[in-house]
Design an enzyme around this catalytic site. Structure first.
Site, short mmCIF file in Angstrom:
data_model
loop_
_atom_site.label_atom_id
_atom_site.label_comp_id
_atom_site.label_asym_id
_atom_site.label_seq_id
_atom_site.Cartn_x
_atom_site.Cartn_y
_atom_site.Cartn_z
N ASP A 161 0.84 -1.20 0.00
CA ASP A 161 0.00 0.00 0.00
C ASP A 161 0.87 1.25 0.00
O ASP A 161 0.59 2.24 -0.69
CB ASP A 161 -0.92 -0.02 1.24
CG ASP A 161 -1.60 -1.37 1.36
OD1 ASP A 161 -2.32 -1.73 0.43
OD2 ASP A 161 -1.36 -2.09 2.34
N HIS A 189 -4.72 -3.28 6.19
CA HIS A 189 -4.54 -3.56 4.76
C HIS A 189 -5.91 -3.93 4.19
O HIS A 189 -6.24 -5.11 4.02
CB HIS A 189 -3.51 -4.69 4.57
CG HIS A 189 -3.38 -5.12 3.14
ND1 HIS A 189 -2.94 -4.30 2.13
CD2 HIS A 189 -3.67 -6.31 2.54
CE1 HIS A 189 -2.95 -4.95 0.99
NE2 HIS A 189 -3.39 -6.17 1.21
P1 NAD Z 1 -1.90 -18.60 -4.15
O1 NAD Z 1 -3.22 -19.30 -3.99
O2 NAD Z 1 -1.30 -18.47 -5.50
O3 NAD Z 1 -0.81 -19.31 -3.23
C1 NAD Z 1 -1.05 -19.61 -1.91
C2 NAD Z 1 -0.28 -20.88 -1.62
O4 NAD Z 1 -0.39 -21.12 -0.24
C3 NAD Z 1 -0.84 -22.10 -2.35
O5 NAD Z 1 0.21 -22.75 -3.04
C4 NAD Z 1 -1.41 -22.97 -1.22
O6 NAD Z 1 -1.24 -24.36 -1.48
C5 NAD Z 1 -0.55 -22.50 -0.05
N1 NAD Z 1 -1.16 -22.69 1.26
C6 NAD Z 1 -2.45 -22.52 1.63
N2 NAD Z 1 -2.61 -22.81 2.91
C7 NAD Z 1 -1.38 -23.14 3.40
C8 NAD Z 1 -0.91 -23.53 4.66
N3 NAD Z 1 -1.74 -23.67 5.69
N4 NAD Z 1 0.40 -23.80 4.79
C9 NAD Z 1 1.23 -23.67 3.75
N5 NAD Z 1 0.85 -23.32 2.51
C10 NAD Z 1 -0.45 -23.05 2.35
O7 NAD Z 1 -2.06 -17.18 -3.43
P2 NAD Z 1 -1.09 -15.92 -3.54
O8 NAD Z 1 -1.54 -15.08 -4.68
O9 NAD Z 1 0.33 -16.36 -3.46
O10 NAD Z 1 -1.52 -15.13 -2.22
C11 NAD Z 1 -1.24 -15.62 -0.95
C12 NAD Z 1 -1.90 -14.75 0.11
O11 NAD Z 1 -1.33 -13.44 0.10
C13 NAD Z 1 -3.40 -14.53 -0.10
O12 NAD Z 1 -4.06 -14.57 1.16
C14 NAD Z 1 -3.47 -13.13 -0.69
O13 NAD Z 1 -4.73 -12.52 -0.46
C15 NAD Z 1 -2.37 -12.47 0.11
N6 NAD Z 1 -1.85 -11.19 -0.42
C16 NAD Z 1 -1.53 -10.23 0.48
C17 NAD Z 1 -1.00 -9.01 0.05
C18 NAD Z 1 -0.66 -7.92 1.04
O14 NAD Z 1 -0.33 -6.80 0.61
N7 NAD Z 1 -0.68 -8.14 2.35
C19 NAD Z 1 -0.79 -8.80 -1.31
C20 NAD Z 1 -1.12 -9.81 -2.21
C21 NAD Z 1 -1.65 -11.02 -1.75
C1 LMR Z 2 -3.56 -6.69 -2.66
O1 LMR Z 2 -3.70 -5.66 -2.01
O2 LMR Z 2 -3.24 -6.68 -3.87
C2 LMR Z 2 -3.74 -8.02 -1.97
O3 LMR Z 2 -4.11 -7.84 -0.63
C3 LMR Z 2 -4.65 -8.94 -2.68
C4 LMR Z 2 -6.08 -8.51 -2.53
O4 LMR Z 2 -6.90 -9.35 -2.17
O5 LMR Z 2 -6.36 -7.33 -2.79
#
Ligand code: NAD
Ligand code: LMR
Length: 328
Positions: A161, A189
């Site tokens: 952000d 967030h």
């Molecule tokens: P994704 O689905 O591509 O990958 C997530 C991975 O985590 C998968 O491979 C899944 O098998 C694994 N997983 C699920 N539960 C698990 C557990 N208990 N232990 C270990 N591995 C586990 O998702 P992504 O796009 O990589 O996103 C991951 C997370 O990050 C999501 O919750 C997404 O919303 C979040 N995210 C946060 C931000 C932020 O700014 N804070 C930004 C983008 C994404």
């Molecule tokens: C983001 O801000 O891009 C991530 O938290 C993914 C989402 O769900 O928005």
């Protein structure tokens, strides 16, 4: 040669994991002279473990000189064993039309279990960054599930952000991103976050004075930063990944190697300052040095900011109440 740093990454075979691991192994997170051991966690299902194996094969094929070892596992106690840094990415991402808090109960269970595993086996000074959504409340859950570890070491990612706000501000004021200092993103967030550019400068000049447009601030800047994640999902059909991995690298690099006096935003447990109750994981401006972060204290909070900071706090309190039953 320096002693390798053990970096645990959960969800290692997911989208963010794929954009993250190669950069960690090449030294972009902890320095070009710092060997790392990657301890990678994925779900105990064949598809996830096979994908993890493939990622580890590719890491091997890069022959990174700093990659001193790798472990792939479905057991959190193996992944977190003696970990110095833990990036908690693994969680379900949201799809179109969802808010991050819609993931709350499903993802919360992951963070109680992983907090407990960190508590049991990680380094006593492990630095934890929670990326999986809803990141602030998941960090809170992990912190509460790890009572023997320092609470201040549990952080949530608001750096994406912060970086989004930097780019929007640079465009609006027609200045270089790298020249901007003193930007903040307060709170959760989520769309209630409050990107605050009242103190921001470029080459020492106030950007608030340069832009001087309260309407742009309230009706364009703040909502656009807050809803950027949804806009990416709408455009890509998938949530942000490369920019999220980049922000995770920025967060941990600055935490461990220092921000050189610059303000950066981290979601950290409140110490009660700025009217935020103690313990709530809330985005605040910090300066980092020697592996520690220090809050920027004493900033004025005007009426507009107070209302915005309270709104995002209210949402965090609501999320916290929603998971209280999981924390005993
Ligand atoms: P994704 O689905 O591509 O990958 C997530 C991975 O985590 C998968 O491979 C899944 O098998 C694994 N997983 C699920 N539960 C698990 C557990 N208990 N232990 C270990 N591995 C586990 O998702 P992504 O796009 O990589 O996103 C991951 C997370 O990050 C999501 O919750 C997404 O919303 C979040 N995210 C946060 C931000 C932020 O700014 N804070 C930004 C983008 C994404
Ligand atoms: C983001 O801000 O891009 C991530 O938290 C993914 C989402 O769900 O928005």
């Amino acid at each position: 040669m320096k002693t390798p740093v053990r970096v645990a990454v959960t969800g290692a075979a997911g989208q963010i994991g794929y954009a993250l691991l190669f950069r960690i192994a090449s030294g972009e997170m902890l320095g070009k002279d710092q060997p790392v051991i990657l301890q990678l966690l994925e779900l105990p299902i064949d598809k996830a473990q096979a994908a993890l194996k493939g990622v580890m094969m590719e890491l091997e094929d890069c022959a990174f000189p700093l990659l001193a070892g790798m472990v792939g596992t479905d057991d959190p106690e193996v992944a977190f064993k003696d970990a110095d840094v833990a990036l908690l990415v693994g969680a379900r991402p949201r799809g179109p039309g969802m808010e991050r808090k819609d993931l709350l109960l499903e993802n919360a269970k992951i963070f109680t279990a992983q907090g407990a595993a960190l508590n049991k086996v990680a380094s006593r000074n492990v630095k934890v960054l929670v990326v999986g959504n809803p990141a602030n409340t998941n960090a809170y859950i992990a912190m509460k599930s790890a009572p023997d570890l320092p609470a201040r070491n549990f952080t949530a990612m608001l750096r994406l952000d912060h970086n989004r706000a930097l780019s929007q501000l640079a465009n609006q004021a027609n200045v270089a991103v790298g020249d901007i200092e003193n930007l903040i993103v307060w709170g959760n967030h989520s769309p209630t976050m409050y990107p605050d550019y009242r103190f921001a400068t470029a080459k020492g000049k106030s950007l608030k004075d340069a832009i001087n447009d309260a309407d742009w601030n309230a009706n364009t800047f703040i909502p656009q930063v807050g809803k950027r994640g949804a806009a990416i999902i709408e455009a890509r059909g998938l949530s942000s990944a490369a920019s999220a991995a980049n922000a995770a690298i920025d967060h941990v690099r600055d935490w461990l190697l220092g921000s050189n006096g610059k303000w950066v935003t981290m979601g950290v447990p409140s110490d009660g300052s700025y009217g935020i109750p103690e313990g709530v994981i809330y985005g605040v401006p910090v300066i980092t040095a020697n592996g520690e972060y220090t809050r920027v204290e004493g900033l004025a909070v005007d009426d507009f900011s107070r209302a915005a900071m309270d709104k995002t706090l209210a949402e965090l309190e609501e999320e916290r109440a929603g998971v209280a039953h999981l924390l005993g």
